[in-house]
Each structure stands twice: as structure tokens, then as C-alpha cells.
Design a protein around this motif. Structure first.
Motif, PDB file in Angstrom:
ATOM      1  N   ALA A 168       3.568  -2.162  -0.237  1.00  0.00           N
ATOM      2  CA  ALA A 168       2.377  -1.666   0.455  1.00  0.00           C
ATOM      3  C   ALA A 168       1.320  -2.765   0.494  1.00  0.00           C
ATOM      4  O   ALA A 168       1.226  -3.578  -0.436  1.00  0.00           O
ATOM      5  CB  ALA A 168       1.824  -0.441  -0.266  1.00  0.00           C
ATOM      6  N   ASP A 176      -2.882  -3.112   1.468  1.00  0.00           N
ATOM      7  CA  ASP A 176      -4.143  -2.505   1.904  1.00  0.00           C
ATOM      8  C   ASP A 176      -5.005  -3.618   2.498  1.00  0.00           C
ATOM      9  O   ASP A 176      -5.542  -4.456   1.762  1.00  0.00           O
ATOM     10  CB  ASP A 176      -4.833  -1.835   0.709  1.00  0.00           C
ATOM     11  CG  ASP A 176      -6.054  -1.034   1.156  1.00  0.00           C
ATOM     12  OD1 ASP A 176      -6.748  -1.467   2.104  1.00  0.00           O
ATOM     13  OD2 ASP A 176      -6.311   0.026   0.558  1.00  0.00           O
ATOM     14  N   LEU A 201       4.201  -1.168   6.604  1.00  0.00           N
ATOM     15  CA  LEU A 201       3.749  -0.967   5.215  1.00  0.00           C
ATOM     16  C   LEU A 201       2.300  -1.383   5.000  1.00  0.00           C
ATOM     17  O   LEU A 201       1.789  -1.311   3.885  1.00  0.00           O
ATOM     18  CB  LEU A 201       4.716  -1.626   4.215  1.00  0.00           C
ATOM     19  CG  LEU A 201       5.023  -3.110   4.276  1.00  0.00           C
ATOM     20  CD1 LEU A 201       3.868  -3.942   3.801  1.00  0.00           C
ATOM     21  CD2 LEU A 201       6.252  -3.412   3.432  1.00  0.00           C
TER      22      LEU A 201
END
Ligand code: FAD
Length: 451
Positions: free
Chosen positions: A231, A233, A264
Motif C-alpha cells: 500500500a 499513501d 495500491l
């Protein structure tokens, strides 16, 4: 939480080159996260039994003085220079690559058709709009005969996309365009002149293509293997890496395939998500085989435009380096293109490939397959349809506004090759550090082969 100035996603040639050049250019902290347990990505080599197989053919074409210098230095003599021997199998004949300059040897009617089409273009040139389709461009560049007998069937087989939906952006540097007199000469004579960007290539004497990423990785202490990114951000500038936890970065360099990265990463504005949905590609299903007979061919690779063969290209790995196959054997790679999500039964496809190679005269009825390895190259070729460039531009503009560089063949979502990928990494490191690592041409300059 771990902190780094630059986080590089992927330890293929683009990621390794970025980290290597950042290391040369300054003192920024770098982490390179690679999900596999070895570096190299698509430039890796797999061992199966006593054979070495690349992900299809991976040959080095050097065009840039800086790229050439770096690659020769990395491989320190572990490179042989080869003169290309590439062919086209069609209409029961083998003709030299490129088809458009070498129709000598085809049935007489086919040769006449190709020459007549090219001649017709001379006295009645076709007009093209500002951004023609590949189909129209091919008709204008080569004429009806060459288009229908090679350009159309071969490219339909590779791209699995109607050719009037493809642009010409990908081929300008890769498809040789002979002069009319060369088309005529090559129809009458078995000419041995080389055309195209890859008349010569280099290949490691030992270790397959893997020797190149291994040598680069040896200069990248920041490489973390078995470290999958799950992941990202983009607002917080953090990434979650398997085995390492959460990492905060200042700058991010993505070299994963662009759609995978966008899947992702977040948050993404709707326009970027919509652009992601417009990206198209084909997967390459690569069958590698070892055959129990030495020297099955003197060639390097052969193109197969016809539908009666399931593969579009096959190459003779053991002719790149003796190290790739044990004594008394030969090895081949066979490439089949499929649309993503298409069901593929490898057992059936393998039978079709082997029988196709027999029909083409590459394998004898008595030849035994002594080793095999399937490698599926997901997103092997980016499809250059009309949506691709506006979509990529929209995605890249957003990523750059978030401190992200997305580079390499699949991070940059383009058609390119290994030297260019290494230069992408160099340029990215230069942009991040604000310093120059050495002179090189723009990586997408016209290709002028350096021997
Ligand atoms: C069929 C085919 C034939 C080719 N033949 C040639 C040739 O003859 N000569 C030539 O010069 N070039 C050739 N190329 C092009 C060459 O493969 C590329 O230019 C080069 O390997 C691109 O490197 P890259 O670093 O951009 O991408 P990659 O090699 O794909 O590197 C990306 C890396 O990211 C890693 N990764 C992906 N997801 C994650 C994740 N979630 N977390 C962490 N890591 C992740 C991958 O494991 C990979 O190591 C060929 C390509 C194909 C498909």
C-alpha cells in the motif's frame, strides 16, 4: 517508523539504476523494495534443471555512449558481440528480417505483390492525417502487399487489437523503413545488408541476462529483497512494505507496472482512476524448452506472422551463449501473446507450439523436449491505442504533483528496452538530486546502433 529520502519500488533495471545513480550523486538515503528474492525483474534469468532461460530473449542493444560505457563496465568482459541472424517464416519460406526489405525467397506471386504495392505508393502516394492509425501508416509506408503479407498479420498476432485502433507512436524507432530501391533490390537478390536498430547485439557469456542486474545490484547496498509493497499513501507519503513495515519517504520512484501501482496507491482523484481504467496491454506467455539435440539452428530468432502458428516469435537461446544449455542440447524461447484475462491452457498451448515448430521445420519429428519452463509476462506489451498517451499524461501529471516519479518500461508505461531503462533511472536520479551523472542522449533519441 522507518524514514528515507527516496523510496524506490522495484529492483529491476529501472529501480537499480535509479538507486545506483542516486548513490553516485549525493548522500540521499535510499531504500529499494523488491518483492522477489533476486534482483532484475524482467531482465532476470531462471534456472530449470541444467538450462538457463531468460524471460523470452533479452539481448543488449547499445545506442548511447553513457549507457554503453556503464553496461560494459558492469559486465567487465562478460559480454560477446553477435551479428544478428533474424528471419521470418511465412508462406513456407524463410526470408531475412526485415520482411519489407527482404522478400527474396518468397513464392514469386508474393514477391510481385509486395513490390507492386510499394511501387504503387511511389506514383500514387497515400495521404495521412496528423495522427494516422498503424494500419493506414503501414499502407502508406510499405504498400498493400507488404502490409497484408506481414505487417498486418504479425502485428495483429502480437497486439491482439484491431490495427486501425493502434497509433504509430511505438514503432517509429523500431520498424526499419527501406527506400523503394531497397525494397526492389531485396526482392530480386538475397541481400545481406542490415536494417534496423538491432543489427548487432551483445549478450553475457556466462549467467544469462541476469548477469546485468546482478552486477548493478552489487553496487546498490540499499536493495531489500523479498520486500513487497502492499500500500502507498500518497498524501501522507508513507508505504507499507512486507517484512519492513511502514516507511515514510520524501520522494517515491515507482517502477512497478503503472496500473498495479495505481491499484495500491491512494488517494487518487476520479480523473486519475478513469485514466488508469483506460490503460491496455497484452500478456506474453513464454514457453522455454530444452531439446535433446545440439545446434538445432544457426539463427538467433524467427518471426511467425501466420495464424497457423500460435506463436509470433521463437528464438534460439543456446545460440546467444553456450552457457545457457548443457552440451549436446539446444534451447529455445517461444512467445505467445494473449489479451489479459483470456483463459490459457498451457498444456494445450505447449502441444500446439511444439507441433508448430515441427511444421516450420525448426524441430525434427525425432527431437525430444528434455526441459521446459513457462514464464507468464503479465503486461508484457503496453498497447498504444488512442487512449494511452492522454491517460499516461494525466496520471504522470498527478503523480509528479505528489512527489512521485514513475519510470522504466512498465512504470513509464511504454515500449522500451534495457539500455533505455537504465538511462531512465539515471535521469530520474538526476532530477531528484538536481545534479548530472554524465552525458547521455535523451533516452528516446533516434536509435543509432553503437557496435
Ligand atoms: C517479451 C519481452 C522481450 C524483451 N526483450 C528485450 C530485449 O531483447 N532487449 C532489451 O533491451 N529489452 C527487452 N525487453 C525489455 C526489458 O525487459 C525492459 O526494458 C526492462 O527489463 C524493464 O525494467 P524495469 O525495471 O522497468 O521493469 P521490471 O523489470 O518489471 O522491474 C520492476 C520490478 O518491480 C518489482 N515489483 C513489482 N511489484 C512489486 C511490489 N508490489 N513490491 C515490490 N516490488 C515489486 C518486480 O518484481 C520487478 O523486479 C523485453 C521485454 C519483454 C516483455
Amino acid at each position: 517508523m522507518i524514514k528515507t529520502d527516496v523510496l524506490v519500488l522495484g529492483g529491476g533495471l529501472a529501480g537499480l539504476s535509479t538507486a545506483y545513480h542516486l548513490g553516485r550523486l549525493g548522500s540521499l538515503g535510499v531504500i529499494v523494495a523488491e518483492k522477489e528474492n533476486k534482483p532484475g525483474g524482467r531482465a532476470a534469468t531462471e534456472r530449470k534443471g541444467r538450462f538457463l532461460f531468460d524471460h523470452t530473449g533479452h539481448l543488449l542493444h547499445l545506442h548511447d555512449p553513457y549507457g554503453k560505457g556503464l553496461i560494459l563496465d558492469l559486465l567487465k568482459g562478460n559480454l560477446a558481440l553477435h551479428e544478428r541472424s533474424s528471419w521470418i517464416h511465412s508462406q513456407g519460406a524463410d526470408t531475412r528480417y526485415p520482411f519489407q526489405a527482404n522478400t527474396f525467397g518468397l513464392p514469386r506471386e508474393a514477391v510481385a505483390d509486395c513490390v507492386a504495392g510499394a511501387a504503387r505508393n511511389l506514383y500514387r502516394p497515400r495521404t495521412l492525417g496528423a495522427s494516422p492509425s498503424f494500419k493506414d501508416w503501414s499502407l502508406a509506408a510499405f504498400g498493400e502487399g507488404i502490409s497484408r503479407r506481414f505487417m498486418f498479420p504479425y502485428n495483429e498476432k502480437l497486439w491482439r487489437t484491431p490495427l486501425d485502433r493502434l497509433t504509430t507512436e511505438w514503432q517509429g524507432r523500431f520498424l526499419p523503413r527501406p527506400k523503394p530501391e531497397e525494397v526492389l533490390y531485396g526482392a530480386l537478390v538475397d541481400q545481406k545488408r542490415f536494417f534496423g536498430y538491432n543489427a548487432h547485439f551483445r549478450y553475457p557469456v556466462r549467467g544469462g541476462c541476469q548477469a546485468l542486474p546482478d552486477a548493478l545490484a552489487a553496487r546498490v547496498p540499499a536493495l531489500r529483497l523479498g520486500c513487497k509493497v502492499v500500500a502507498v499513501d500518497l498524501a501522507e507519503k508513507t508505504a507499507v512494505l512486507e517484512g519492513l513495515g511502514e516507511v515514510r519517504y520524501e520522494r517515491l520512484v515507482n517502477t512497478m507496472p503503472l496500473p498495479d501501482f495505481l491499484d495500491l496507491a491512494g488517494p487518487l482523484p476520479p480523473a486519475v482512476r478513469a485514466a488508469r481504467a483506460r490503460l491496455r496491454w497484452v500478456d506474453v506467455h513464454n514457453l522455454n524448452i530444452g531439446v535433446g539435440r545440439a545446434n538445432i539452428s544457426e539463427r538467433h530468432w524467427i518471426y511467425f506472422p501466420e495464424d497457423r502458428f500460435p506463436f509470433y516469435r521463437a528464438g534460439f537461446v543456446s545460440n546467444f551463449a553456450a552457457d545457457m544449455a548443457p552440451k549436446g542440447t539446444s534451447s529455445l524461447y517461444i512467445e505467445v501473446s494473449r489479451r489479459p484475462g483470456e483463459a490459457v491452457d498451457h498444456a494445450v498451448l505447449e502441444r500446439q507450439c511444439v507441433s508448430g515448430l515441427r511444421r516450420a521445420g525448426v524441430l525434427k519429428a525425432s527431437d525430444r523436449v528434455v526441459e521446459k519452463l513457462w514464464i507468464v509476462i503479465k503486461k508484457g506489451y503496453v498497447v498504444y491505442d488512442r487512449a494511452r498517451t492522454p491517460a499516461v499524461n494525466a496520471v504522470m501529471a498527478h503523480l509528479r504533483s505528489r512527489g512521485v516519479w514513475s519510470i522504466g518500461r512498465w512504470g513509464g508505461w511504454k515500449y522500451s528496452f534495457m539500455e533505455e531503462t537504465i538511462l531512465d533511472g539515471k535521469r530520474c536520479a538526476e532530477e531528484i538530486s538536481g545534479r548530472k551523472a554524465g552525458r547521455s542522449r535523451r533516452s528516446e533519441a533516434p536509435l543509432v546502433a553503437l557496435k
